[in-house]
Design a protein around this motif. Sequence first.
Motif, PDB file in Angstrom:
ATOM      1  N   ILE A 128       0.728  -1.090   0.236  1.00 36.43           N
ATOM      2  CA  ILE A 128       0.262   0.074   0.194  1.00 36.43           C
ATOM      3  C   ILE A 128       0.761   1.144   0.247  1.00 36.43           C
ATOM      4  O   ILE A 128       1.844   1.599   0.930  1.00 36.43           O
ATOM      5  CB  ILE A 128      -0.585   0.020   1.479  1.00 36.43           C
ATOM      6  N   ALA A 129       1.364   1.796  -1.021  1.00 32.31           N
ATOM      7  CA  ALA A 129       1.378   3.699  -1.148  1.00 32.31           C
ATOM      8  C   ALA A 129       1.239   4.156  -1.020  1.00 32.31           C
ATOM      9  O   ALA A 129      -0.100   5.152  -1.322  1.00 32.31           O
ATOM     10  CB  ALA A 129       2.261   3.051  -2.598  1.00 32.31           C
ATOM     11  N   ILE A 130       1.152   5.015   0.721  1.00 29.99           N
ATOM     12  CA  ILE A 130       1.008   6.177   1.100  1.00 29.99           C
ATOM     13  C   ILE A 130       1.727   7.895   0.783  1.00 29.99           C
ATOM     14  O   ILE A 130       2.969   7.425   1.014  1.00 29.99           O
ATOM     15  CB  ILE A 130       0.389   5.977   2.011  1.00 29.99           C
ATOM     16  N   ASP A 131       1.296   8.567  -0.430  1.00 29.29           N
ATOM     17  CA  ASP A 131       2.165   9.361  -0.802  1.00 29.29           C
ATOM     18  C   ASP A 131       1.871  11.039  -0.446  1.00 29.29           C
ATOM     19  O   ASP A 131       0.247  10.656  -0.408  1.00 29.29           O
ATOM     20  CB  ASP A 131       2.718   9.543  -2.414  1.00 29.29           C
ATOM     21  N   GLY A 132       2.409  11.996  -0.444  1.00 25.89           N
ATOM     22  CA  GLY A 132       1.545  12.841  -0.343  1.00 25.89           C
ATOM     23  C   GLY A 132       2.593  14.510   0.799  1.00 25.89           C
ATOM     24  O   GLY A 132       3.941  13.731   0.771  1.00 25.89           O
ATOM     25  N   ALA A 152       4.102   2.038   2.485  1.00 23.10           N
ATOM     26  CA  ALA A 152       4.445   2.326   1.959  1.00 23.10           C
ATOM     27  C   ALA A 152       4.953   3.692   2.315  1.00 23.10           C
ATOM     28  O   ALA A 152       3.859   4.640   0.853  1.00 23.10           O
ATOM     29  CB  ALA A 152       5.578   1.948   1.106  1.00 23.10           C
ATOM     30  N   ASP A 153       5.951   4.821   3.460  1.00 21.23           N
ATOM     31  CA  ASP A 153       4.903   5.891   3.241  1.00 21.23           C
ATOM     32  C   ASP A 153       6.067   7.344   2.459  1.00 21.23           C
ATOM     33  O   ASP A 153       7.634   6.653   2.448  1.00 21.23           O
ATOM     34  CB  ASP A 153       5.193   6.332   4.725  1.00 21.23           C
ATOM     35  N   GLY A 154       5.616   7.567   1.587  1.00 26.95           N
ATOM     36  CA  GLY A 154       6.909   8.544   1.289  1.00 26.95           C
ATOM     37  C   GLY A 154       6.303   9.580  -0.318  1.00 26.95           C
ATOM     38  O   GLY A 154       4.925  10.664   0.096  1.00 26.95           O
ATOM     39  N   ARG A 155       6.947  10.440  -1.252  1.00 32.98           N
ATOM     40  CA  ARG A 155       6.517  10.587  -2.597  1.00 32.98           C
ATOM     41  C   ARG A 155       6.766  10.254  -3.061  1.00 32.98           C
ATOM     42  O   ARG A 155       5.954  10.709  -4.095  1.00 32.98           O
ATOM     43  CB  ARG A 155       7.522  12.298  -1.900  1.00 32.98           C
ATOM     44  N   ASP A 156       6.727   8.855  -3.846  1.00 29.45           N
ATOM     45  CA  ASP A 156       7.490   9.033  -5.271  1.00 29.45           C
ATOM     46  C   ASP A 156       7.414   6.897  -4.905  1.00 29.45           C
ATOM     47  O   ASP A 156       7.744   6.704  -5.662  1.00 29.45           O
ATOM     48  CB  ASP A 156       8.806   8.549  -5.653  1.00 29.45           C
ATOM     49  N   MET A 157       6.379   6.550  -3.986  1.00 29.73           N
ATOM     50  CA  MET A 157       6.173   5.000  -3.494  1.00 29.73           C
ATOM     51  C   MET A 157       5.335   5.078  -4.799  1.00 29.73           C
ATOM     52  O   MET A 157       5.535   3.555  -5.194  1.00 29.73           O
ATOM     53  CB  MET A 157       5.860   4.748  -1.931  1.00 29.73           C
ATOM     54  N   ALA A 158       4.322   5.578  -5.113  1.00 23.80           N
ATOM     55  CA  ALA A 158       3.722   4.422  -5.844  1.00 23.80           C
ATOM     56  C   ALA A 158       4.469   5.276  -7.150  1.00 23.80           C
ATOM     57  O   ALA A 158       3.410   4.452  -8.472  1.00 23.80           O
ATOM     58  CB  ALA A 158       2.072   5.093  -5.566  1.00 23.80           C
ATOM     59  N   VAL A 175      14.107  14.891 -10.390  1.00 24.75           N
ATOM     60  CA  VAL A 175      13.308  13.626 -10.388  1.00 24.75           C
ATOM     61  C   VAL A 175      12.193  13.392  -9.864  1.00 24.75           C
ATOM     62  O   VAL A 175      13.159  13.838  -8.413  1.00 24.75           O
ATOM     63  CB  VAL A 175      15.009  12.436 -10.386  1.00 24.75           C
ATOM     64  N   SER A 176      11.248  12.220  -9.942  1.00 26.16           N
ATOM     65  CA  SER A 176      10.652  11.469  -9.034  1.00 26.16           C
ATOM     66  C   SER A 176      10.299  12.708  -8.068  1.00 26.16           C
ATOM     67  O   SER A 176       9.845  13.043  -6.903  1.00 26.16           O
ATOM     68  CB  SER A 176      11.475  10.800  -7.937  1.00 26.16           C
ATOM     69  N   PRO A 177       9.567  13.757  -8.649  1.00 25.40           N
ATOM     70  CA  PRO A 177       8.356  14.645  -8.238  1.00 25.40           C
ATOM     71  C   PRO A 177       7.256  14.205  -7.685  1.00 25.40           C
ATOM     72  O   PRO A 177       7.182  13.535  -7.395  1.00 25.40           O
ATOM     73  CB  PRO A 177       8.090  15.851  -9.522  1.00 25.40           C
ATOM     74  N   LEU A 178       7.213  14.748  -6.234  1.00 25.53           N
ATOM     75  CA  LEU A 178       5.918  14.662  -5.562  1.00 25.53           C
ATOM     76  C   LEU A 178       4.718  14.906  -6.519  1.00 25.53           C
ATOM     77  O   LEU A 178       4.436  16.351  -6.578  1.00 25.53           O
ATOM     78  CB  LEU A 178       5.785  15.769  -4.361  1.00 25.53           C
ATOM     79  N   ARG A 179       3.774  14.058  -6.689  1.00 26.38           N
ATOM     80  CA  ARG A 179       2.535  13.565  -7.839  1.00 26.38           C
ATOM     81  C   ARG A 179       1.328  12.693  -7.321  1.00 26.38           C
ATOM     82  O   ARG A 179       2.502  11.772  -7.216  1.00 26.38           O
ATOM     83  CB  ARG A 179       2.549  14.232  -9.491  1.00 26.38           C
ATOM     84  N   PRO A 180       0.393  12.470  -7.820  1.00 24.49           N
ATOM     85  CA  PRO A 180      -0.601  11.317  -7.195  1.00 24.49           C
ATOM     86  C   PRO A 180      -0.036  10.551  -9.018  1.00 24.49           C
ATOM     87  O   PRO A 180       0.056  11.231  -9.902  1.00 24.49           O
ATOM     88  CB  PRO A 180      -1.404  12.157  -7.586  1.00 24.49           C
TER      89      PRO A 180
END
Length: 260
Positions: free
Chosen positions: A12-16, A128-134, A221-226
Amino acid sequence: MPDATAPAAPVIAIDGPGGSGKGTVSGRVASALGWHLLDSGALYRIVAWAGLERGVNLADGARLAELAGTLSIAQSGDAIVVDGQDVTQAIRAERISAGSSEVARQPPVRVALRAMQLSMRRPPGLVADGRDMATVVFPDAALKVFLDASAQERARRRYRQLLDQEPGVKVNGPLRDAASSSCGGAARAGEGEHGAAGSNSYAALLESIRARDERDRTRAVSPLRPAADAVTIDTTHMSIDAVVGEVLRYAEQRGLEAAR
Ligand code: DC
């Protein structure tokens, strides 16, 4: 030897962005399911902390990636221990928040930390908690959640968190309305030593959150986005319990089960 024919453990990827509540929500979801937890932001923080300790330029990606590979990182209960030193509190300092955002822009660091993150995918499952997990690290995650909240609400949460960590600290209080907000702790505001322009003032925290958002969302690289297939939850007016409940409902809908 891991069984190469076995299906990979579910993720389960949780980004934000910072302050969206994803750390707390991820921890609660992982314990509700009995799954492993990956706080990927802590890894970037550890590299920033270690770089500053050793006088490494935080723009020197190659040197930082090399450093990351030499660190011995261990979890002991709730404590994070790096090369034998408990850094649990140290990596949460504001200067490390800013430094980790700088470190996270360096492609060699992202490559080095990606391998560490992948190695944490183990049965019965990983939250997995982060910015680019998903988007990058676990693109095959069974559930992708993007948590968001307004910058003002995230600054309020951070402010209250600082007060909770250091009850003696007094901060100027433009937050007298903060008691009505949700995903953070209880609000306390007063006059004090740090002042409105101090590094812990609400105004300074809001500015730092906006600057970090801008860096995280616009980096090459790997910008924060849904992810295209993520569900987005705006937590601005939600309690932690409500957000956790919603994530667990999505998990159930996807047939993701608690460990037995
Ligand atoms: O979630 P956090 O505030 O602990 O993250 C610290 C920094 O690391 C933040 O600036 C964003 C960055 N980060 C990242 O780029 N990719 C991740 N998967 C996790 C965090």
